[in-house]
Design a protein around this motif. Structure first.
Motif, PDB file in Angstrom:
ATOM      1  N   ILE A 266       1.176   6.726  -6.791  1.00 32.31           N
ATOM      2  CA  ILE A 266       0.280   7.821  -7.194  1.00 32.31           C
ATOM      3  C   ILE A 266       0.792   9.075  -7.041  1.00 32.31           C
ATOM      4  O   ILE A 266       0.297   9.962  -7.858  1.00 32.31           O
ATOM      5  N   ASP A 267       1.489   9.398  -5.747  1.00 28.11           N
ATOM      6  CA  ASP A 267       1.741  10.754  -5.589  1.00 28.11           C
ATOM      7  C   ASP A 267       2.812  11.371  -6.787  1.00 28.11           C
ATOM      8  O   ASP A 267       2.824  12.372  -7.044  1.00 28.11           O
TER       9      ASP A 267
ATOM     10  N   LEU B 286       0.903  -1.090  -0.004  1.00 25.11           N
ATOM     11  CA  LEU B 286      -0.248  -0.132   0.041  1.00 25.11           C
ATOM     12  C   LEU B 286       0.700   1.404   0.071  1.00 25.11           C
ATOM     13  O   LEU B 286       0.663   2.346  -0.710  1.00 25.11           O
ATOM     14  N   ARG B 287       1.734   1.266   0.791  1.00 23.10           N
ATOM     15  CA  ARG B 287       2.758   2.256   0.841  1.00 23.10           C
ATOM     16  C   ARG B 287       3.631   2.769  -0.716  1.00 23.10           C
ATOM     17  O   ARG B 287       3.559   3.818  -1.141  1.00 23.10           O
TER      18      ARG B 287
ATOM     19  N   ARG C   6       0.756   4.064  -2.904  1.00 25.61           N
ATOM     20  CA  ARG C   6       0.418   5.552  -2.512  1.00 25.61           C
ATOM     21  C   ARG C   6       1.540   6.369  -3.248  1.00 25.61           C
ATOM     22  O   ARG C   6       1.416   7.420  -3.672  1.00 25.61           O
ATOM     23  N   ASP C   7       2.864   5.772  -2.870  1.00 26.44           N
ATOM     24  CA  ASP C   7       3.951   6.775  -3.496  1.00 26.44           C
ATOM     25  C   ASP C   7       3.969   6.936  -5.083  1.00 26.44           C
ATOM     26  O   ASP C   7       4.252   7.660  -5.615  1.00 26.44           O
TER      27      ASP C   7
ATOM     28  N   PHE D 275      -4.587  13.159 -10.472  1.00 24.45           N
ATOM     29  CA  PHE D 275      -4.571  11.503 -10.303  1.00 24.45           C
ATOM     30  C   PHE D 275      -4.995  11.004 -11.597  1.00 24.45           C
ATOM     31  O   PHE D 275      -5.225  11.363 -12.442  1.00 24.45           O
TER      32      PHE D 275
END
Length: 80
Positions: A65-66, A58-59, A62-63, A75
């Motif tokens: 996507i950022d 998940l981390r 998220r990274d 996005f």
């Protein structure tokens, strides 16, 4: 007479070489108790390992996507 005593002693020694049924049952019961103590510990560690793996994934997601948002200004399609 000496031969009879020697033969009796050999018979006594040969009888004690094998385990009795009661001794074997005690060993099985002790092993079963140890297994019931140890199995939940392994099950919990497996669950925790899965959770840690999912958190790591998940981390990373998220990274990614950022980074996409910083590079493209919005996005990725489908995320909103």
């Amino acid at each position: 007479m000496e031969y009879v005593l020697q033969t009796m002693k050999e018979n006594d020694d040969s009888k004690r070489r094998a385990f009795t049924l009661v001794e074997m049952l005690i060993v099985v019961v002790v092993l079963a108790i140890l297994a019931t103590i140890a199995l939940p510990l392994f099950a919990n560690s497996s669950r925790r390992a899965k959770e840690n793996s999912l958190r790591s994934n998940l981390r990373i997601l998220r990274d990614a996507i950022d980074r996409y948002k910083k590079r493209h200004g919005s996005f990725p399609p489908g995320i909103g």
